[in-house]
Design a protein around this motif. Structure first.
Motif, PDB file in Angstrom:
ATOM      1  N   ASN A 109      49.752  32.635  33.743  1.00 18.91           N
ATOM      2  CA  ASN A 109      49.300  33.924  33.184  1.00 18.91           C
ATOM      3  C   ASN A 109      48.662  34.845  34.221  1.00 18.91           C
ATOM      4  O   ASN A 109      47.762  35.622  33.899  1.00 18.91           O
ATOM      5  CB  ASN A 109      48.320  33.682  32.021  1.00 18.91           C
ATOM      6  N   GLU A 110      49.146  34.792  35.453  1.00 16.96           N
ATOM      7  CA  GLU A 110      48.599  35.662  36.499  1.00 16.96           C
ATOM      8  C   GLU A 110      48.881  37.134  36.198  1.00 16.96           C
ATOM      9  O   GLU A 110      48.005  37.988  36.378  1.00 16.96           O
ATOM     10  CB  GLU A 110      49.214  35.293  37.846  1.00 16.96           C
ATOM     11  N   THR A 112      49.298  38.721  33.462  1.00 14.72           N
ATOM     12  CA  THR A 112      48.600  39.316  32.317  1.00 14.72           C
ATOM     13  C   THR A 112      47.084  39.296  32.472  1.00 14.72           C
ATOM     14  O   THR A 112      46.370  39.790  31.599  1.00 14.72           O
ATOM     15  CB  THR A 112      48.981  38.565  31.023  1.00 14.72           C
ATOM     16  N   ALA A 113      46.570  38.739  33.564  1.00 14.55           N
ATOM     17  CA  ALA A 113      45.118  38.737  33.786  1.00 14.55           C
ATOM     18  C   ALA A 113      44.623  40.177  33.905  1.00 14.55           C
ATOM     19  O   ALA A 113      45.241  40.989  34.593  1.00 14.55           O
ATOM     20  CB  ALA A 113      44.792  37.971  35.058  1.00 14.55           C
ATOM     21  N   PRO A 114      43.505  40.511  33.243  1.00 17.52           N
ATOM     22  CA  PRO A 114      42.983  41.879  33.322  1.00 17.52           C
ATOM     23  C   PRO A 114      42.762  42.349  34.760  1.00 17.52           C
ATOM     24  O   PRO A 114      42.999  43.516  35.081  1.00 17.52           O
ATOM     25  CB  PRO A 114      41.657  41.803  32.562  1.00 17.52           C
ATOM     26  N   GLY A 115      42.312  41.446  35.619  1.00 20.24           N
ATOM     27  CA  GLY A 115      42.059  41.833  37.003  1.00 20.24           C
ATOM     28  C   GLY A 115      43.307  42.250  37.744  1.00 20.24           C
ATOM     29  O   GLY A 115      43.233  42.977  38.739  1.00 20.24           O
ATOM     30  N   VAL A 116      44.469  41.793  37.280  1.00 18.32           N
ATOM     31  CA  VAL A 116      45.733  42.174  37.901  1.00 18.32           C
ATOM     32  C   VAL A 116      46.369  43.330  37.142  1.00 18.32           C
ATOM     33  O   VAL A 116      46.764  44.346  37.724  1.00 18.32           O
ATOM     34  CB  VAL A 116      46.709  40.966  37.935  1.00 18.32           C
ATOM     35  N   LYS A 117      46.470  43.165  35.817  1.00 17.87           N
ATOM     36  CA  LYS A 117      47.219  44.131  35.001  1.00 17.87           C
ATOM     37  C   LYS A 117      46.559  45.498  34.961  1.00 17.87           C
ATOM     38  O   LYS A 117      47.225  46.533  35.097  1.00 17.87           O
ATOM     39  CB  LYS A 117      47.348  43.582  33.579  1.00 17.87           C
ATOM     40  N   THR A 118      45.238  45.525  34.808  1.00 18.41           N
ATOM     41  CA  THR A 118      44.553  46.815  34.718  1.00 18.41           C
ATOM     42  C   THR A 118      43.682  47.111  35.929  1.00 18.41           C
ATOM     43  O   THR A 118      43.343  48.257  36.187  1.00 18.41           O
ATOM     44  CB  THR A 118      43.673  46.871  33.444  1.00 18.41           C
ATOM     45  N   GLY A 119      43.307  46.062  36.684  1.00 20.07           N
ATOM     46  CA  GLY A 119      42.416  46.271  37.816  1.00 20.07           C
ATOM     47  C   GLY A 119      43.119  46.441  39.145  1.00 20.07           C
ATOM     48  O   GLY A 119      42.478  46.800  40.142  1.00 20.07           O
ATOM     49  N   GLY A 120      44.429  46.153  39.169  1.00 18.74           N
ATOM     50  CA  GLY A 120      45.158  46.292  40.431  1.00 18.74           C
ATOM     51  C   GLY A 120      44.814  45.244  41.460  1.00 18.74           C
ATOM     52  O   GLY A 120      45.071  45.420  42.649  1.00 18.74           O
ATOM     53  N   VAL A 145      46.308  25.827  35.640  1.00 16.00           N
ATOM     54  CA  VAL A 145      45.180  26.724  35.911  1.00 16.00           C
ATOM     55  C   VAL A 145      45.464  28.027  35.182  1.00 16.00           C
ATOM     56  O   VAL A 145      46.302  28.826  35.603  1.00 16.00           O
ATOM     57  CB  VAL A 145      45.004  26.986  37.420  1.00 16.00           C
ATOM     58  N   ASP A 146      44.793  28.247  34.055  1.00 16.64           N
ATOM     59  CA  ASP A 146      45.034  29.441  33.236  1.00 16.64           C
ATOM     60  C   ASP A 146      44.201  30.598  33.773  1.00 16.64           C
ATOM     61  O   ASP A 146      42.983  30.582  33.722  1.00 16.64           O
ATOM     62  CB  ASP A 146      44.667  29.163  31.781  1.00 16.64           C
ATOM     63  N   MET A 147      44.896  31.611  34.297  1.00 15.74           N
ATOM     64  CA  MET A 147      44.209  32.766  34.880  1.00 15.74           C
ATOM     65  C   MET A 147      44.222  33.968  33.942  1.00 15.74           C
ATOM     66  O   MET A 147      43.848  35.078  34.332  1.00 15.74           O
ATOM     67  CB  MET A 147      44.869  33.123  36.215  1.00 15.74           C
ATOM     68  N   GLY A 148      44.636  33.755  32.699  1.00 15.03           N
ATOM     69  CA  GLY A 148      44.855  34.850  31.767  1.00 15.03           C
ATOM     70  C   GLY A 148      43.649  35.720  31.450  1.00 15.03           C
ATOM     71  O   GLY A 148      43.811  36.873  31.064  1.00 15.03           O
ATOM     72  N   ALA A 149      42.440  35.198  31.586  1.00 15.59           N
ATOM     73  CA  ALA A 149      41.233  35.970  31.238  1.00 15.59           C
ATOM     74  C   ALA A 149      40.484  36.476  32.463  1.00 15.59           C
ATOM     75  O   ALA A 149      39.418  37.075  32.335  1.00 15.59           O
ATOM     76  CB  ALA A 149      40.302  35.112  30.382  1.00 15.59           C
ATOM     77  N   MET A 150      41.027  36.277  33.646  1.00 16.98           N
ATOM     78  CA  MET A 150      40.265  36.588  34.857  1.00 16.98           C
ATOM     79  C   MET A 150      40.192  38.079  35.153  1.00 16.98           C
ATOM     80  O   MET A 150      41.192  38.794  35.087  1.00 16.98           O
ATOM     81  CB  MET A 150      40.870  35.868  36.063  1.00 16.98           C
ATOM     82  N   GLU A 151      38.990  38.515  35.493  1.00 18.92           N
ATOM     83  CA  GLU A 151      38.751  39.896  35.910  1.00 18.92           C
ATOM     84  C   GLU A 151      38.773  39.962  37.434  1.00 18.92           C
ATOM     85  O   GLU A 151      38.681  38.945  38.121  1.00 18.92           O
ATOM     86  CB  GLU A 151      37.385  40.372  35.401  1.00 18.92           C
ATOM     87  N   VAL A 180      39.535  27.463  43.523  1.00 19.71           N
ATOM     88  CA  VAL A 180      40.966  27.136  43.576  1.00 19.71           C
ATOM     89  C   VAL A 180      41.827  28.393  43.461  1.00 19.71           C
ATOM     90  O   VAL A 180      42.962  28.424  43.933  1.00 19.71           O
ATOM     91  CB  VAL A 180      41.363  26.110  42.494  1.00 19.71           C
ATOM     92  N   ALA A 181      41.286  29.439  42.824  1.00 14.95           N
ATOM     93  CA  ALA A 181      42.040  30.690  42.688  1.00 14.95           C
ATOM     94  C   ALA A 181      41.064  31.838  42.494  1.00 14.95           C
ATOM     95  O   ALA A 181      39.949  31.646  41.987  1.00 14.95           O
ATOM     96  CB  ALA A 181      43.006  30.621  41.511  1.00 14.95           C
ATOM     97  N   ALA A 182      41.478  33.021  42.894  1.00 19.45           N
ATOM     98  CA  ALA A 182      40.626  34.205  42.762  1.00 19.45           C
ATOM     99  C   ALA A 182      41.499  35.439  42.584  1.00 19.45           C
ATOM    100  O   ALA A 182      42.693  35.429  42.909  1.00 19.45           O
ATOM    101  CB  ALA A 182      39.739  34.361  44.000  1.00 19.45           C
ATOM    102  N   ILE A 183      40.901  36.483  42.043  1.00 17.49           N
ATOM    103  CA  ILE A 183      41.558  37.794  41.981  1.00 17.49           C
ATOM    104  C   ILE A 183      40.689  38.757  42.775  1.00 17.49           C
ATOM    105  O   ILE A 183      39.519  38.976  42.439  1.00 17.49           O
ATOM    106  CB  ILE A 183      41.752  38.290  40.538  1.00 17.49           C
ATOM    107  N   THR A 184      41.244  39.284  43.828  1.00 18.91           N
ATOM    108  CA  THR A 184      40.480  40.133  44.732  1.00 18.91           C
ATOM    109  C   THR A 184      41.107  41.519  44.829  1.00 18.91           C
ATOM    110  O   THR A 184      42.273  41.725  44.480  1.00 18.91           O
ATOM    111  CB  THR A 184      40.439  39.516  46.142  1.00 18.91           C
ATOM    112  N   LEU A 185      40.312  42.454  45.334  1.00 17.87           N
ATOM    113  CA  LEU A 185      40.819  43.799  45.567  1.00 17.87           C
ATOM    114  C   LEU A 185      41.691  43.823  46.807  1.00 17.87           C
ATOM    115  O   LEU A 185      41.379  43.156  47.797  1.00 17.87           O
ATOM    116  CB  LEU A 185      39.653  44.769  45.772  1.00 17.87           C
ATOM    117  N   PRO A 186      42.775  44.592  46.778  1.00 16.53           N
ATOM    118  CA  PRO A 186      43.547  44.763  48.012  1.00 16.53           C
ATOM    119  C   PRO A 186      42.672  45.400  49.082  1.00 16.53           C
ATOM    120  O   PRO A 186      41.710  46.106  48.789  1.00 16.53           O
ATOM    121  CB  PRO A 186      44.678  45.708  47.589  1.00 16.53           C
TER     122      PRO A 186
END
Length: 204
Positions: A109-110, A112-120, A145-151, A180-186
Motif C-alpha cells: 500500500n505504498e 495509497t499512503a497519504p504521505g505519497v498520494k497527497t504529500g508528494g 509491512v503495511d504502509m497504507g496509513a503513513m504520513e 525498516v521503511a520511511a516516507i520522506t520529502l524529495p
C-alpha cells in the motif's frame, strides 16, 4: 520445496573444478547430530531455485540419494563475474528447536499512503529483510509491512511490524528497533512548501 542432491565422494579443489565443468555444484549439509555430508547438485536447477525468494527463507527438503531431511540455505558462493554458483551450504533443522533466519519484507500500500498520494513524499526501504527466531514450522515466507496509513516524515520500525504467531524478532533487533521503511520529502522541498505559482502575465 525439494532439492535433489547426491553424495560427493571425491573432494578437493581439482574434484570441485571437474564437478563444475560437468554442470554440477559442490556443497555441504551439516548440523544437528549427524556428521557433515559433502554433496553435489545440478547447477541449472539450483540456479533457478536461487532466483526464488522463498528458497532463501523456507525450510527446504533436501533429498540426498533418496534420504530426505529438512534444511535451511545458509551460504552460497558465486563466481566473481559469471552467473555461476560455486558452492552451497545447507544446515539441518530440528522441528523442536528454534531457528534464526532472515525473512524478506514485502511493502504494501505504498501508492495509497497519504504521505505519497497527497504529500508528494518518496518511499524509502531502509531494510528489505529482518532477523527472526521461530520453530521451523512457523517460519513465514515473508513479513508484510503495511504502509497504507503513513504520513510524510513518518517511519515504521522493527517493533511496529505485525509478526505471525510464534515468530519473534531476535533480541538485538528488538533492542535496536531500527527503521525498516520511511516516507520522506524529495530533496529540495520543505514540508510546508507550496507549489510555485506561475508568474502573472504582463499587462497589455
Amino acid at each position: 520445496m525439494e532439492i535433489i542432491a547426491a553424495k560427493r565422494e571425491l573432494q578437493g579443489t581439482g574434484a570441485s573444478r571437474r564437478l563444475r565443468h560437468a554442470g554440477k555444484v559442490p556443497g555441504i549439509v551439516y548440523g544437528a547430530t549427524a556428521a557433515p555430508v559433502q554433496i553435489e547438485l545440478d547447477h541449472n536447477t539450483l540456479y533457478h531455485a536461487l532466483r526464488k525468494e522463498s528458497f532463501h527463507a523456507s525450510v527446504l527438503t533436501l533429498n540426498v540419494d533418496g534420504a530426505k531431511e529438512s534444511v535451511l540455505l545458509r551460504d552460497t558462493q558465486w563466481h566473481p563475474f559469471k552467473q555461476q554458483v560455486l558452492h552451497i551450504d545447507f544446515q539441518r533443522v530440528d522441528k523442536t528447536h528454534k531457528i534464526h533466519v532472515k525473512v524478506p519484507l514485502h511493502f504494501l500500500n505504498e501508492e495509497t499512503a497519504p504521505g505519497v498520494k497527497t504529500g508528494g513524499g518518496k518511499v524509502s526501504h531502509v531494510v528489505t529483510e529482518v532477523d527472526v527466531t521461530c520453530l521451523p514450522g512457523n517460519l513465514p515466507e515473508f513479513i508484510a509491512v503495511d504502509m497504507g496509513a503513513m504520513e510524510i516524515g513518518h517511519s515504521i520500525h522493527a517493533n511496529d511490524l505485525t509478526l505471525p504467531e510464534g515468530v519473534e524478532l531476535v533480541v538485538h533487533i528488538q533492542h535496536e528497533n531500527p527503521a525498516v521503511a520511511a516516507i520522506t520529502l524529495p530533496k529540495g522541498m520543505k514540508s510546508d512548501e507550496a507549489a510555485p505559482e506561475a508568474p502573472a502575465a504582463p499587462a497589455a
